[in-house]
Design an enzyme around this catalytic site. Structure first.
Site, PDB file in Angstrom:
ATOM      1  N   TYR A  21       0.817  -1.204   0.000  1.00 53.43           N
ATOM      2  CA  TYR A  21       0.000   0.000   0.000  1.00 53.43           C
ATOM      3  C   TYR A  21       0.850   1.253   0.000  1.00 53.43           C
ATOM      4  O   TYR A  21       0.793   2.069   0.916  1.00 53.43           O
ATOM      5  CB  TYR A  21      -0.967  -0.019   1.186  1.00 53.43           C
ATOM      6  CG  TYR A  21      -2.102  -0.998   0.965  1.00 53.43           C
ATOM      7  CD1 TYR A  21      -3.213  -0.620   0.220  1.00 53.43           C
ATOM      8  CD2 TYR A  21      -2.029  -2.296   1.440  1.00 53.43           C
ATOM      9  CE1 TYR A  21      -4.234  -1.520  -0.047  1.00 53.43           C
ATOM     10  CE2 TYR A  21      -3.050  -3.208   1.184  1.00 53.43           C
ATOM     11  CZ  TYR A  21      -4.152  -2.805   0.434  1.00 53.43           C
ATOM     12  OH  TYR A  21      -5.154  -3.698   0.172  1.00 53.43           O
ATOM     13  N   TYR A 149     -11.858  -6.834   6.558  1.00 51.67           N
ATOM     14  CA  TYR A 149     -10.723  -6.975   5.645  1.00 51.67           C
ATOM     15  C   TYR A 149     -10.476  -8.465   5.426  1.00 51.67           C
ATOM     16  O   TYR A 149     -10.339  -9.216   6.392  1.00 51.67           O
ATOM     17  CB  TYR A 149      -9.453  -6.305   6.199  1.00 51.67           C
ATOM     18  CG  TYR A 149      -8.281  -6.529   5.270  1.00 51.67           C
ATOM     19  CD1 TYR A 149      -8.144  -5.779   4.102  1.00 51.67           C
ATOM     20  CD2 TYR A 149      -7.347  -7.536   5.517  1.00 51.67           C
ATOM     21  CE1 TYR A 149      -7.109  -6.014   3.217  1.00 51.67           C
ATOM     22  CE2 TYR A 149      -6.302  -7.775   4.630  1.00 51.67           C
ATOM     23  CZ  TYR A 149      -6.187  -7.013   3.488  1.00 51.67           C
ATOM     24  OH  TYR A 149      -5.167  -7.259   2.597  1.00 51.67           O
ATOM     25  N   ASP A 250     -13.198 -15.912   8.985  1.00 52.59           N
ATOM     26  CA  ASP A 250     -11.839 -15.567   8.581  1.00 52.59           C
ATOM     27  C   ASP A 250     -11.036 -15.310   9.862  1.00 52.59           C
ATOM     28  O   ASP A 250     -11.111 -14.230  10.443  1.00 52.59           O
ATOM     29  CB  ASP A 250     -11.879 -14.332   7.677  1.00 52.59           C
ATOM     30  CG  ASP A 250     -10.488 -13.884   7.239  1.00 52.59           C
ATOM     31  OD1 ASP A 250      -9.494 -14.382   7.807  1.00 52.59           O
ATOM     32  OD2 ASP A 250     -10.400 -13.026   6.346  1.00 52.59           O
ATOM     33  N   LYS A 279      -1.416 -16.172   8.543  1.00 50.24           N
ATOM     34  CA  LYS A 279      -0.582 -15.308   9.382  1.00 50.24           C
ATOM     35  C   LYS A 279       0.238 -16.072  10.442  1.00 50.24           C
ATOM     36  O   LYS A 279       1.293 -16.585  10.122  1.00 50.24           O
ATOM     37  CB  LYS A 279      -1.429 -14.200   9.968  1.00 50.24           C
ATOM     38  CG  LYS A 279      -1.854 -13.201   8.870  1.00 50.24           C
ATOM     39  CD  LYS A 279      -2.236 -11.830   9.384  1.00 50.24           C
ATOM     40  CE  LYS A 279      -2.209 -10.802   8.286  1.00 50.24           C
ATOM     41  NZ  LYS A 279      -3.507 -10.362   7.823  1.00 50.24           N
TER      42      LYS A 279
HETATM   43  C1  LIG Z   1      -4.066 -10.417   6.467  1.00 48.24           C
HETATM   44  C2  LIG Z   1      -5.453 -10.907   6.312  1.00 48.24           C
HETATM   45  C3  LIG Z   1      -5.888 -11.544   5.136  1.00 48.24           C
HETATM   46  C4  LIG Z   1      -5.002 -11.678   3.925  1.00 48.24           C
HETATM   47  O1  LIG Z   1      -3.888 -12.452   4.157  1.00 48.24           O
HETATM   48  P1  LIG Z   1      -2.594 -12.318   3.181  1.00 48.24           P
HETATM   49  O2  LIG Z   1      -1.683 -13.389   3.674  1.00 48.24           O
HETATM   50  O3  LIG Z   1      -2.064 -10.937   3.369  1.00 48.24           O
HETATM   51  O4  LIG Z   1      -3.073 -12.558   1.805  1.00 48.24           O
HETATM   52  C5  LIG Z   1      -7.169 -12.023   5.094  1.00 48.24           C
HETATM   53  N1  LIG Z   1      -8.005 -11.889   6.150  1.00 48.24           N
HETATM   54  C6  LIG Z   1      -7.627 -11.293   7.298  1.00 48.24           C
HETATM   55  C7  LIG Z   1      -8.585 -11.206   8.431  1.00 48.24           C
HETATM   56  C8  LIG Z   1      -6.349 -10.770   7.418  1.00 48.24           C
HETATM   57  O5  LIG Z   1      -5.990 -10.144   8.549  1.00 48.24           O
END
Ligand SMILES: *Cc1c(COP(=O)(O)O)cnc(C)c1O
Length: 432
Positions: A21, A149, A250, A279
């Site tokens: 970004y 997000y 997510d 992550k």
């Molecule tokens: C960081 C994140 C993503 C995307 O993961 P990337 O490894 O950056 O593609 C998706 N959902 C959530 C909640 C996130 O924090």
């Protein structure tokens, strides 16, 4: 252009590389880092910074951890990578078993991918293929809450917050999804009928077109660092069942202990039909993500038309990444992580408290190992970032948010240095 290795790393970087970004030719501060150990990042100029970010939720055990290093070295000696079509290996099998054991029932099957965004794409495809195989071909859309997000690929972007996710810029490419407002009920509060009402109305109106509701359980991360009611999450589960809509959690940011529970959905005692993790999965060592689902969904997809799940990344279940995942999860589950998170939570509450007295701060909130100071106006990164570095900490605000999510191994003194720096820098924001 000839490359002069004597040119500073910063100049060489700025000539060719995009950062997350950001703009090319940016005058935003940028710091060369040469190594990292424990909770400290070492800069090229010799300065050491206490890490308050865990490299975006990932490095939960800190850096250069001997157990992680050993596990990766050992896997490297066997093989770094093999394709996953027609082949399998112990790191993938053992990690899948571990993930199924760790996550709430009835999640049973695991699809490995290489990033969180792709894990979200996979989850969305699974939901659509499930309904297609069940004869409900109209169910191809998603319902979500604003302020979310879910990643940067087009499918994931379509369910990100439409404003912060700049949907207008990509309007012809992005699928139109259905949105309701961010839950107004905060974490710890009950969820009134009026709070869940908008979601109910969307389901009544569009339920036959909606494949799944997708959301980040309890904590909305990069979309605004909001913590919302567990009761809301429980009600979402009930509504999904009532309207024949799947639920996708997510947990890419919240997974592996960050909120004080192993997975944030445990605050509400509910399980999704499809769950994404990423992550912290590899303790910040390598890029790996996974999408878990139930045996019912896997069977329905596999027995339906076309009888295959339509996804297969080149680096699927990379052995090195899986070995990192296994080692990281063992490190976590064999550590007193609940106590560590509780201690960090206490230190963040006490340390960030002075910020709530500043007129230019609109909110201070803490949950688990996440501490957030929300300002009234966006911070000026050009001045704020060097102030944090001068204070010996690595803290990277975005927009109006100055936040901390340190590695779980961070000790009391380092936590104090982090919170003191945040209070000082935020204090300075009032003079601007
Ligand atoms: C960081 C994140 C993503 C995307 O993961 P990337 O490894 O950056 O593609 C998706 N959902 C959530 C909640 C996130 O924090």
């Amino acid at each position: 252009m000839a490359i002069d290795v004597n040119t500073s790393l910063l100049k060489r970087d700025r000539a060719h590389i995009w950062h997350p970004y950001s703009a090319m030719n940016s005058d935003q501060p940028l710091y060369p880092v040469v190594s990292a150990e424990g909770v400290r990042l070492k800069l090229e100029d010799g300065r050491e910074l206490v890490d308050g970010m865990s490299s975006w939720w990932c490095a939960i055990h800190g850096y250069n951890h001997p157990v992680m290093n050993q596990a990766l070295g050992s896997q490297l000696a066997d093989m770094a990578h093999v394709m996953f079509g027609g082949l399998t290996h112990l790191p993938a099998v053992a990690l899948a078993e571990k993930l199924v054991a760790l996550t709430p029932e009835p999640l049973e099957t695991v699809f490995f991918s290489d990033s969180g965004s792709v894990a979200v794409e996979v989850a969305m495809k699974m939901a659509i293929q499930y309904w297609h195989a069940s004869g409900q071909t109209r169910k191809q859309h998603f319902l979500t809450i604003r302020g979310g997000y879910h990643g940067d690929t087009f499918g994931a972007m379509s369910v990100c917050d439409p404003v912060t996710g700049m949907h207008s810029l990509f309007s012809e490419v992005l699928t139109q999804q259905f949105f309701v407002d961010t839950p107004p009920c905060r974490f710890g509060d009950p969820c009134a009928d009026t709070d869940i009402g908008p979601l109910l109305q969307q389901l009544e109106k569009q339920g036959d077109r909606i494949a799944a509701i997708i959301l980040e359980p309890i904590v909305q991360g990069a979309g605004g660092m909001r913590f919302y009611s567990a009761d809301y999450l429980r009600k979402v589960r009930i509504l999904c069942d009532r309207f024949n809509v799947l639920l996708i959690h997510d947990e890419i940011a919240t997974g592996f202990g960050r909120t004080g529970k192993l997975f944030a959905c445990e605050h509400a005692g509910v399980t999704a039909d499809i769950m994404c993790v990423g992550k912290a999965l590899t303790g910040g060592y390598l890029s790996l993500a996974a999408t878990l689902t139930t045996a019912d969904i896997s069977d329905t997809i596999s027995n339906g038309d076309p009888g295959l799940f339509m996804h297969g990344p080149t680096f699927m279940a990379n052995p090195l990444a899986c070995a990192a995942g296994l080692a990281s999860i063992d490190l976590l589950t064999n550590s007193p992580w609940q106590k560590r998170i509780a201690d960090i939570e206490q230190a963040l509450v006490a340390g960030l408290q002075p910020c709530s007295d500043f007129a230019w701060v609109s909110d201070v909130r803490v949950l688990g190992a996440i501490g957030v100071v929300e300002l009234v106006k966006p911070v000026d990164m050009r001045s704020v970032q060097p102030q944090f570095v001068a204070a010996g900490v690595w803290v990277r605000p975005f927009g109006k948010l100055v936040y901390l999510m340190p590695p779980y191994i961070t000790g009391a003194l380092d936590l104090q240095q982090l919170t003191t720096a945040v209070v000082e820098v935020v204090n300075g924001c009032g003079q601007q």
